[in-house]
Design an enzyme around this catalytic site. Sequence first.
Site, mmCIF file in Angstrom:
data_model
loop_
_atom_site.group_PDB
_atom_site.id
_atom_site.type_symbol
_atom_site.label_atom_id
_atom_site.label_comp_id
_atom_site.label_asym_id
_atom_site.label_seq_id
_atom_site.Cartn_x
_atom_site.Cartn_y
_atom_site.Cartn_z
ATOM 1 N N GLU A 64 25.016 68.547 -37.355
ATOM 2 C CA GLU A 64 24.428 68.448 -38.693
ATOM 3 C C GLU A 64 25.490 68.736 -39.758
ATOM 4 O OE1 GLU A 64 23.432 70.148 -36.095
ATOM 5 O OE2 GLU A 64 21.288 70.589 -36.085
ATOM 6 N N SER A 181 42.107 62.384 4.415
ATOM 7 C CA SER A 181 41.023 61.740 3.658
ATOM 8 C C SER A 181 41.489 61.224 2.313
ATOM 9 C CB SER A 181 39.889 62.731 3.426
ATOM 10 O OG SER A 181 40.210 63.589 2.362
ATOM 11 N N GLY A 319 34.259 69.177 0.924
ATOM 12 C CA GLY A 319 34.185 68.458 2.185
ATOM 13 C C GLY A 319 32.762 68.449 2.721
ATOM 14 N N LEU A 322 30.729 72.190 3.061
ATOM 15 C CA LEU A 322 30.132 72.814 1.876
ATOM 16 C C LEU A 322 29.129 71.867 1.209
ATOM 17 C CD1 LEU A 322 30.138 75.389 0.181
ATOM 18 C CD2 LEU A 322 31.902 74.356 -1.255
HETATM 19 N N1 LIG Z 1 35.424 62.270 0.650
HETATM 20 C C1 LIG Z 1 35.235 63.230 -0.232
HETATM 21 O O1 LIG Z 1 34.525 63.032 -1.233
HETATM 22 C C2 LIG Z 1 35.912 64.550 -0.010
HETATM 23 C C3 LIG Z 1 35.919 65.494 -1.027
HETATM 24 C C4 LIG Z 1 36.532 66.728 -0.778
HETATM 25 C C5 LIG Z 1 37.121 66.969 0.479
HETATM 26 N N2 LIG Z 1 37.117 65.993 1.429
HETATM 27 C C6 LIG Z 1 37.733 66.241 2.741
HETATM 28 O O2 LIG Z 1 36.934 67.178 3.430
HETATM 29 C C7 LIG Z 1 37.763 67.895 4.359
HETATM 30 C C8 LIG Z 1 37.464 69.370 4.244
HETATM 31 O O3 LIG Z 1 36.091 69.519 4.490
HETATM 32 P P1 LIG Z 1 35.465 70.755 5.214
HETATM 33 O O4 LIG Z 1 34.062 70.397 5.463
HETATM 34 O O5 LIG Z 1 36.332 71.140 6.352
HETATM 35 O O6 LIG Z 1 35.624 71.917 4.134
HETATM 36 P P2 LIG Z 1 34.916 72.307 2.763
HETATM 37 O O7 LIG Z 1 33.534 71.784 2.738
HETATM 38 O O8 LIG Z 1 35.812 71.911 1.633
HETATM 39 O O9 LIG Z 1 34.919 73.893 2.856
HETATM 40 C C9 LIG Z 1 34.118 74.490 3.853
HETATM 41 C C10 LIG Z 1 34.346 75.976 3.886
HETATM 42 O O10 LIG Z 1 33.699 76.606 2.768
HETATM 43 C C11 LIG Z 1 33.482 77.959 3.129
HETATM 44 N N3 LIG Z 1 32.135 78.382 2.822
HETATM 45 C C12 LIG Z 1 31.825 79.569 2.256
HETATM 46 N N4 LIG Z 1 30.517 79.703 2.128
HETATM 47 C C13 LIG Z 1 29.952 78.585 2.649
HETATM 48 C C14 LIG Z 1 28.605 78.181 2.802
HETATM 49 N N5 LIG Z 1 27.571 78.910 2.394
HETATM 50 N N6 LIG Z 1 28.370 77.005 3.411
HETATM 51 C C15 LIG Z 1 29.388 76.218 3.832
HETATM 52 N N7 LIG Z 1 30.700 76.554 3.674
HETATM 53 C C16 LIG Z 1 30.974 77.741 3.099
HETATM 54 C C17 LIG Z 1 33.694 78.069 4.632
HETATM 55 O O11 LIG Z 1 34.956 78.690 4.872
HETATM 56 P P3 LIG Z 1 35.057 80.311 4.863
HETATM 57 O O12 LIG Z 1 34.061 80.775 5.882
HETATM 58 O O13 LIG Z 1 36.455 80.604 5.209
HETATM 59 O O14 LIG Z 1 34.666 80.733 3.495
HETATM 60 C C18 LIG Z 1 33.730 76.637 5.072
HETATM 61 O O15 LIG Z 1 34.477 76.427 6.245
HETATM 62 C C19 LIG Z 1 39.183 67.587 4.000
HETATM 63 O O16 LIG Z 1 39.688 66.708 4.984
HETATM 64 C C20 LIG Z 1 39.076 66.887 2.673
HETATM 65 O O17 LIG Z 1 40.100 65.947 2.541
HETATM 66 C C21 LIG Z 1 36.523 64.797 1.219
#
Ligand SMILES: NC(=O)c1ccc[n+]([C@@H]2O[C@H](COP(=O)([O-])OP(=O)(O)OC[C@H]3O[C@@H](n4cnc5c(N)ncnc54)[C@H](OP(=O)(O)O)[C@@H]3O)[C@@H](O)[C@H]2O)c1
Length: 391
Positions: A64, A181, A319, A322
């Site tokens: 505004e 990825s 990933g 999460l």
């Molecule tokens: N295509 C896409 O859009 C995209 C985007 C991003 C990443 N990526 C790829 O995804 C891969 C990584 O994926 P990711 O699944 O291994 O890892 P992530 O989803 O990035 O992280 C998972 C980690 O988060 C932590 N976490 C803490 N609290 C959590 C909860 N309540 N629930 C779930 N996780 C929790 C855990 O580690 P702690 O227990 O140590 O805390 C868990 O291992 C990589 O290769 C990356 O390049 C792809």
Amino acid sequence: MKSLSNSKLDATIIDWPVHMQRAIDLAESVWTATPNPRVGCVLTKDGEVVGEGWHSAAGQAHAEIAALHHAGEKANAATAFVSLEPCAHTGRTGPCSEALIHAGVARVVIATLDTNPQVAGKGVLQLEQAGIEVCHLADFDQQARAVNPGYFKRLEQGLPYVRMKLAMSLDGRTALANGESKWITSAAARSDVQRLRASVSAVITGINTVLTDDPSLNVRREDLVENSEVLEANSGGLNRQPLRVVVDSQLRTPGTARIVTCDGEVKIYTKDAKRTGKNIASNVEIVGVASSAGGVNLRSVLESLASDFACNEVMIEAGSTLSGAFIAAGLVDELVVYIAPKILGSDARPLLELAGLQSLAHSIEFTIGDVRQVGDDIRVTLKAKRDYGKE
Ligand SMILES: NC(=O)c1ccc[n+]([C@@H]2O[C@H](COP(=O)([O-])OP(=O)(O)OC[C@H]3O[C@@H](n4cnc5c(N)ncnc54)[C@H](OP(=O)(O)O)[C@@H]3O)[C@@H](O)[C@H]2O)c1
């Protein structure tokens, strides 16, 4: 305050929807004014537009005030179309209701009321007490709220609006089995993601993505400028980086990670509430919240982002672990899925780690909002169905 629908407007005010639509378009073209809402304002007099304004960032002039400044003396006896009820309190800037009264505006037309308890009808009341007619254009109410989904959700539910970005192959895979990825999707899709980042208060990722990909998750100005969808309010309005958030129960984020070393603030959410405080670098704060079976309690992360850091809209770029956990917890409002026309095969990692769905009746449903081609990829935007996330 009189509430009018478009079909009830007489010939003298038949152009009101055009001006209100323009006010909403101006609001919508702002990346983010976090923690404030996006607002647009149009001033008209004798059927002519005499001023326009939008609120570009917290601490800057409200819509505004910008429109009054633009109109100068022509604001006297004008009609103001505002996408949100004018504020009535002094924050970082003065109350808009007072400025409109002081400028001699004759009438104020709003698209929706502000549910912020500091405003909530007080803006309308002050204007009316000063003898200014206030009208509500009811048919624009939902559209005006949709411009600020996070602002309203934070005020009304104590949670930010949660958008999840996913990039996958045609066969729904996001990374090779070895974790590789990067660049599944085209450069145009990645540039489009910059636009999404510019519009949110925070970008959330998981610790494994930080350790595997070492992403910055920041907004790179040159990518935005290349994007042809940049609108007028946006063209000069990017003045902040979104908060970067890592969900990391064991505090494994390295001090050398790009997410830490590039500009902007970082919050690391861990499950040990005693670990709260500064850590690894001056821009990094550890926030301890409750734990849950998967690690950090994700609802607590979102509640903290809303209440401690006033985040309106957040985007998850994590990933499959999460991302799957956020969806399983019923915390996601919107998906933005980029589909690359390539096949990664069944050894590659799935879109989401989300086990335990036993029947179609338990599937998690979304409705398609938008489908378009972005570079070589397809982008699908989906909204969670209303009953998702409710017990
Ligand atoms: N295509 C896409 O859009 C995209 C985007 C991003 C990443 N990526 C790829 O995804 C891969 C990584 O994926 P990711 O699944 O291994 O890892 P992530 O989803 O990035 O992280 C998972 C980690 O988060 C932590 N976490 C803490 N609290 C959590 C909860 N309540 N629930 C779930 N996780 C929790 C855990 O580690 P702690 O227990 O140590 O805390 C868990 O291992 C990589 O290769 C990356 O390049 C792809």
